[in-house]
Design a protein around this motif. Sequence first.
Motif, PDB file in Angstrom:
ATOM      1  N   ARG A   5       0.858  -1.236   0.102  1.00  0.00           N
ATOM      2  CA  ARG A   5      -0.074  -0.159   0.055  1.00  0.00           C
ATOM      3  C   ARG A   5       0.895   1.342  -0.027  1.00  0.00           C
ATOM      4  NH1 ARG A   5      -4.193  -2.576  -2.188  1.00  0.00           N
ATOM      5  NH2 ARG A   5      -5.601  -3.657  -0.557  1.00  0.00           N
ATOM      6  N   THR A   7       1.681   3.182  -2.400  1.00  0.00           N
ATOM      7  CA  THR A   7       0.906   4.088  -3.429  1.00  0.00           C
ATOM      8  C   THR A   7      -0.122   4.830  -2.484  1.00  0.00           C
ATOM      9  OG1 THR A   7       1.652   2.878  -5.285  1.00  0.00           O
ATOM     10  CG2 THR A   7       0.121   4.696  -5.544  1.00  0.00           C
ATOM     11  N   GLU A   8      -0.826   4.180  -2.054  1.00  0.00           N
ATOM     12  CA  GLU A   8      -1.917   4.770  -1.441  1.00  0.00           C
ATOM     13  C   GLU A   8      -1.446   5.653  -0.098  1.00  0.00           C
ATOM     14  OE1 GLU A   8      -1.721   1.603  -2.268  1.00  0.00           O
ATOM     15  OE2 GLU A   8      -3.361   1.086  -3.673  1.00  0.00           O
ATOM     16  N   LEU A  26     -11.882   7.455   0.243  1.00  0.00           N
ATOM     17  CA  LEU A  26     -11.580   6.271   0.115  1.00  0.00           C
ATOM     18  C   LEU A  26     -12.337   5.149   0.206  1.00  0.00           C
ATOM     19  CD1 LEU A  26      -8.547   4.507   0.078  1.00  0.00           C
ATOM     20  CD2 LEU A  26      -9.051   4.167   2.454  1.00  0.00           C
ATOM     21  N   LYS A  34      -9.114  -1.199   3.792  1.00  0.00           N
ATOM     22  CA  LYS A  34      -9.220   0.372   4.052  1.00  0.00           C
ATOM     23  C   LYS A  34      -8.975   0.665   5.446  1.00  0.00           C
ATOM     24  CE  LYS A  34     -13.449   0.009   2.668  1.00  0.00           C
ATOM     25  NZ  LYS A  34     -13.467  -1.320   2.588  1.00  0.00           N
ATOM     26  N   CYS A 140     -14.776   7.188   4.298  1.00  0.00           N
ATOM     27  CA  CYS A 140     -14.514   5.830   3.789  1.00  0.00           C
ATOM     28  C   CYS A 140     -15.548   4.828   3.795  1.00  0.00           C
ATOM     29  CB  CYS A 140     -13.437   5.299   4.943  1.00  0.00           C
ATOM     30  SG  CYS A 140     -12.888   3.440   4.356  1.00  0.00           S
ATOM     31  N   ALA A 166      -9.484   7.622  -3.731  1.00  0.00           N
ATOM     32  CA  ALA A 166      -8.735   6.327  -4.312  1.00  0.00           C
ATOM     33  C   ALA A 166      -9.833   5.195  -4.035  1.00  0.00           C
ATOM     34  CB  ALA A 166      -7.575   6.397  -3.337  1.00  0.00           C
ATOM     35  N   LEU A 168      -9.504   1.531  -3.443  1.00  0.00           N
ATOM     36  CA  LEU A 168      -8.550   0.454  -2.948  1.00  0.00           C
ATOM     37  C   LEU A 168      -8.762  -0.877  -3.462  1.00  0.00           C
ATOM     38  CD1 LEU A 168      -6.074   0.449  -1.029  1.00  0.00           C
ATOM     39  CD2 LEU A 168      -7.670  -0.335   0.737  1.00  0.00           C
TER      40      LEU A 168
END
Length: 469
Positions: A5, A7-8, A26, A34, A140, A166, A168
Amino acid sequence: MFIDRKTELGLLNQRYQSAQAQLFVLYGRRRVGKTELLRAFCTDKPHLFFIATLSSDAEQLATFSQQIYGLLHAEVLPGFTYPSWEAAFRALADLPMQPRPIVVLDEFTYLISGNKAVPSILQKVWDEKLKDTQLMLVLCGSYIGIMETEVLGYQAPLYGRRTASALLRPLDLPSAALFYPHYSAEDQFTAWAVVGGMPFYLRIFQDSQSIFANIRQHILDAQTGTLFNEPRLLLMEELREPRNYFSILRAIAQGRTRLNEITQAAGVGDVNTTARYLDILQQMRLVTRRVPATEPQPEKSKKGLYQIEDHFLRFWFRYVHPNQSSLDLGLADAVLTQRVQPDLDHFAAAAFEEAAVTLTGRLAQAGQLDFLPERIGGWWHRKAEMDVLAVNLTEKTALVGECKWSIHPVGTRVLDELKQKAQIFQQEHGIENIQYAVFARRGFTPELEEASQAEGVRLFTVESLVNPG
């Protein structure tokens, strides 16, 4: 254990270091990690982490109010509740802004289901107050369809307010393999082929025992298997008519991949009805529709094939759902030896093709192909089929690949057959320059390795896919 993870996490930290208020969205499937990602991000920063539940709207507001009050005051006032969601959201502007606070509203879709006005209220407070603070607000949610329509969609009250978002996705093969350091590369791949890239599922398998022992204990055991009922619970929670979706997913898992075939096998109505169900499954990222990489308009192509995108759902609907009665009788050992073990190599072959396509994409991103591909995927025609295709139709250049999940080293016969398929492909699409790649489970014969050196054929083993770096 928190794996990958990067990049995130990098995106979240980049937004956190911004000088402006942040509204970060997210979202992603349940079990994709998450909450773990956000907890890892928040670890060394001041934060409020509110996880919504299916309780009443009043209870949700009370719990959220207590958490805000606890950040604003040294002592918690028992029973304190803000009079409204608007008042609670406005109170976020009173949080200490140095260092910058993070407020996470996890399972945001539960808040929406309990009170449809929450997005509108939040939008009002964001516009009037929060956007001028140093707050980082993270929304989220697990229901992808609701997040995309009620939060990100053009008609949504919060449309245009998010500063970043994003989706995920499940972990890729190299990241999933890190869960099993004691497995061979082949077993790491097989575990990923069975449970996919969902961190929750990956953690359940243990590399101290064999793949089949893990399948027997954690998936096939009706009494104690942690994953035995997982897909059933997932779909029953998220879908109104789970029985029809079950029929469609089972049909796909059994090899019916075209719309007409799925309609006939599932028996849920006509093709239009089946198409609507499939659209919802695609929105949930449970099913994907594949078309040949050469199709100019994929969404209109009549060559589409449906595939269960999630590996574990694919496994469950192939081996657990059809054998439910036997497993309920305690016949897990018989199902393992008579259904799973004889067929697992055939099952894993599809995942091997997926991994080969993904690796080809990685090579393109790293500039390790001799051309810039316009599309990467597979290719099929009434006369031939190729597992891997990277193509630039404008430059008339392509790389074609064949995958063999075989226990024997791959020889020159496979390359010869690939060349024959490539000739058909060249004639169909006017390709002038073509390169070859072969992906194998157990390596290659000396003859193929010699041909590779002479002709520039790329050879990849399962180790290449598991450890591409």
